[in-house]
Design a protein around this motif. Sequence first.
Motif, PDB file in Angstrom:
ATOM      1  N   ALA A 164       0.806  -1.219   0.000  1.00  0.00           N
ATOM      2  CA  ALA A 164       0.000   0.000   0.000  1.00  0.00           C
ATOM      3  C   ALA A 164       0.841   1.272   0.000  1.00  0.00           C
ATOM      4  O   ALA A 164       1.796   1.389   0.779  1.00  0.00           O
ATOM      5  CB  ALA A 164      -0.924  -0.002   1.220  1.00  0.00           C
ATOM      6  N   ASN A 165       0.456   2.222  -0.857  1.00  0.00           N
ATOM      7  CA  ASN A 165       0.929   3.607  -0.799  1.00  0.00           C
ATOM      8  C   ASN A 165       2.452   3.746  -0.777  1.00  0.00           C
ATOM      9  O   ASN A 165       3.016   4.475   0.049  1.00  0.00           O
ATOM     10  CB  ASN A 165       0.315   4.311   0.416  1.00  0.00           C
ATOM     11  CG  ASN A 165      -1.181   4.480   0.271  1.00  0.00           C
ATOM     12  OD1 ASN A 165      -1.657   5.037  -0.719  1.00  0.00           O
ATOM     13  ND2 ASN A 165      -1.941   3.989   1.241  1.00  0.00           N
ATOM     14  N   THR A 168       4.735   7.225  -0.210  1.00  0.00           N
ATOM     15  CA  THR A 168       3.802   8.237   0.290  1.00  0.00           C
ATOM     16  C   THR A 168       3.762   8.203   1.810  1.00  0.00           C
ATOM     17  O   THR A 168       3.618   7.132   2.406  1.00  0.00           O
ATOM     18  CB  THR A 168       2.379   7.982  -0.253  1.00  0.00           C
ATOM     19  OG1 THR A 168       2.424   7.921  -1.678  1.00  0.00           O
ATOM     20  CG2 THR A 168       1.428   9.085   0.180  1.00  0.00           C
ATOM     21  N   GLY A 189       6.286   0.123  -0.107  1.00  0.00           N
ATOM     22  CA  GLY A 189       4.860   0.105   0.193  1.00  0.00           C
ATOM     23  C   GLY A 189       4.590  -0.464   1.569  1.00  0.00           C
ATOM     24  O   GLY A 189       5.309  -1.342   2.055  1.00  0.00           O
ATOM     25  N   GLN A 218      -4.048   1.108   9.305  1.00  0.00           N
ATOM     26  CA  GLN A 218      -4.022   2.219   8.370  1.00  0.00           C
ATOM     27  C   GLN A 218      -5.364   2.299   7.658  1.00  0.00           C
ATOM     28  O   GLN A 218      -5.989   1.278   7.362  1.00  0.00           O
ATOM     29  CB  GLN A 218      -2.880   2.064   7.365  1.00  0.00           C
ATOM     30  CG  GLN A 218      -1.505   2.159   8.011  1.00  0.00           C
ATOM     31  CD  GLN A 218      -0.367   2.196   7.008  1.00  0.00           C
ATOM     32  OE1 GLN A 218      -0.591   2.232   5.795  1.00  0.00           O
ATOM     33  NE2 GLN A 218       0.857   2.210   7.512  1.00  0.00           N
ATOM     34  N   ALA A 220      -6.948   3.944   4.272  1.00  0.00           N
ATOM     35  CA  ALA A 220      -6.523   4.532   3.001  1.00  0.00           C
ATOM     36  C   ALA A 220      -7.726   4.805   2.110  1.00  0.00           C
ATOM     37  O   ALA A 220      -8.593   3.945   1.920  1.00  0.00           O
ATOM     38  CB  ALA A 220      -5.557   3.591   2.288  1.00  0.00           C
ATOM     39  N   HIS A 229      -5.601   2.948  -4.440  1.00  0.00           N
ATOM     40  CA  HIS A 229      -5.499   3.967  -3.408  1.00  0.00           C
ATOM     41  C   HIS A 229      -5.262   5.333  -4.052  1.00  0.00           C
ATOM     42  O   HIS A 229      -4.611   5.425  -5.100  1.00  0.00           O
ATOM     43  CB  HIS A 229      -4.330   3.667  -2.462  1.00  0.00           C
ATOM     44  CG  HIS A 229      -4.534   2.457  -1.616  1.00  0.00           C
ATOM     45  ND1 HIS A 229      -3.515   1.596  -1.285  1.00  0.00           N
ATOM     46  CD2 HIS A 229      -5.646   1.956  -1.024  1.00  0.00           C
ATOM     47  CE1 HIS A 229      -3.982   0.625  -0.520  1.00  0.00           C
ATOM     48  NE2 HIS A 229      -5.270   0.820  -0.347  1.00  0.00           N
ATOM     49  N   THR A 230      -5.753   6.381  -3.398  1.00  0.00           N
ATOM     50  CA  THR A 230      -5.496   7.738  -3.893  1.00  0.00           C
ATOM     51  C   THR A 230      -4.152   8.261  -3.419  1.00  0.00           C
ATOM     52  O   THR A 230      -3.635   9.235  -3.970  1.00  0.00           O
ATOM     53  CB  THR A 230      -6.577   8.718  -3.412  1.00  0.00           C
ATOM     54  OG1 THR A 230      -6.497   8.838  -1.973  1.00  0.00           O
ATOM     55  CG2 THR A 230      -7.961   8.264  -3.826  1.00  0.00           C
ATOM     56  N   GLY A 231      -3.594   7.662  -2.364  1.00  0.00           N
ATOM     57  CA  GLY A 231      -2.376   8.166  -1.735  1.00  0.00           C
ATOM     58  C   GLY A 231      -2.642   8.870  -0.418  1.00  0.00           C
ATOM     59  O   GLY A 231      -1.704   9.167   0.331  1.00  0.00           O
ATOM     60  N   ARG A 232      -3.914   9.151  -0.110  1.00  0.00           N
ATOM     61  CA  ARG A 232      -4.268   9.746   1.185  1.00  0.00           C
ATOM     62  C   ARG A 232      -4.546   8.620   2.183  1.00  0.00           C
ATOM     63  O   ARG A 232      -5.418   7.786   1.953  1.00  0.00           O
ATOM     64  CB  ARG A 232      -5.500  10.628   1.078  1.00  0.00           C
ATOM     65  CG  ARG A 232      -5.346  11.856   0.212  1.00  0.00           C
ATOM     66  CD  ARG A 232      -6.575  12.745   0.344  1.00  0.00           C
ATOM     67  NE  ARG A 232      -6.623  13.431   1.630  1.00  0.00           N
ATOM     68  CZ  ARG A 232      -7.727  13.661   2.323  1.00  0.00           C
ATOM     69  NH1 ARG A 232      -8.898  13.218   1.884  1.00  0.00           N
ATOM     70  NH2 ARG A 232      -7.675  14.320   3.461  1.00  0.00           N
ATOM     71  N   TYR A 233      -3.798   8.603   3.276  1.00  0.00           N
ATOM     72  CA  TYR A 233      -4.049   7.601   4.303  1.00  0.00           C
ATOM     73  C   TYR A 233      -3.618   8.115   5.669  1.00  0.00           C
ATOM     74  O   TYR A 233      -2.836   9.060   5.785  1.00  0.00           O
ATOM     75  CB  TYR A 233      -3.370   6.276   3.966  1.00  0.00           C
ATOM     76  CG  TYR A 233      -1.854   6.234   4.107  1.00  0.00           C
ATOM     77  CD1 TYR A 233      -1.253   5.661   5.223  1.00  0.00           C
ATOM     78  CD2 TYR A 233      -1.019   6.731   3.100  1.00  0.00           C
ATOM     79  CE1 TYR A 233       0.134   5.588   5.334  1.00  0.00           C
ATOM     80  CE2 TYR A 233       0.350   6.668   3.203  1.00  0.00           C
ATOM     81  CZ  TYR A 233       0.935   6.088   4.326  1.00  0.00           C
ATOM     82  OH  TYR A 233       2.293   6.015   4.437  1.00  0.00           O
TER      83      TYR A 233
END
Length: 355
Positions: A164-165, A168, A189, A218, A220, A229-233
């Motif tokens: 994930a992410n 970021t 990630g 987390q 996300a 994912h948008t990258g906001r978490y």
Amino acid sequence: MEQYWNNRQKQKQAIRSGELWYDDGGRHINAHGGGIIKYGDTYYWFGEHKDDWTSNAMVGVMCYASKDLINWRNCGVALSVTAPAINQTNRQGGRRRGGATTDSDIEQGCILERPKVIYNPVTKKFCMWFHLELKGRGYDAARYGVAVADRPEGPYKFLYSQRANAGTWPLEGSPMHFDEYLKRDFGTGQMSRDMTLFVDDDGKAYHIFSSEENYTLQIAELTADYLHHTGRYTRMAPGGHNEAPAIFKKDGTYWMITSGCTGWEPNEARMFSAPSIWGPWTQHPNPCRGPKAEKTFMGQSTFILPAGNQYIFMADIWRPRHPRDARYIWLPIEFEDGKPVVRWQDEWIPSTITK
């Protein structure tokens, strides 16, 4: 025999947690670590197919359908794992293990857990997310997988898996304050294990998962098509060692029930609330009441289902020595002083058939 079980199913009018639950063919329902989506007037239950001798994925994700949450029709395998291809040339992106090759991360024998499905009204696709561990690597891959289908029961097409992410940082703080595992996994990630999905009132969807060696949850945000994912978490309860997240929203407050990390052994449920999906999250005492409440009735949370005018707490009673025989706990959530309470009931009837 089949007619016998069909007649028996027609007579079933209540939920009895911990007992054997039979489908329309007389077989114990095989949908562990699952979740439910309602589409039209039908509920679809997705869960891990488990064998008699292993919890690894030998078949894939099962789907069952019901109109009353009590009597379930077996819809078959919604997402199939791929059998290894023997003695073939390794294809680009494939992996070779002991003479076998495959170009799919969801190879037979992988670990595929906690599948959840949500519907995207814009793309008109059913989107399945799940925790994935690659075959032969134990729990070190710590990925999520994504699949899509045109119908709720499938078949689902596997799209990809990853962590994930990558690259970021979360919404909080500055990098110098981040914990060891978060910094370690920044480039590759974040780890993604026990998980659930949640669609908010505004249509935005979120992936909630155990990360950072299971020390931190987390949350996300997903893209508009629910496939990335948008990258906001954000990080929830850092260092709290939570897994098995199950979430719902009532009267503007977000509630989440989780468990501690004790492997297959049950432990005391935890509960958190927040005014926003992004927090701040406040921990509350164990919401369970009744016999063995201190061990979550010997189960572990998996999902919270809004159904009619009720919220239903879903949990699994794991049986690692005989995985297929794992049982289910479904109980209505009550509210005392505005806080959720999960009270043990030997038998109860959902509001879906009493209203």
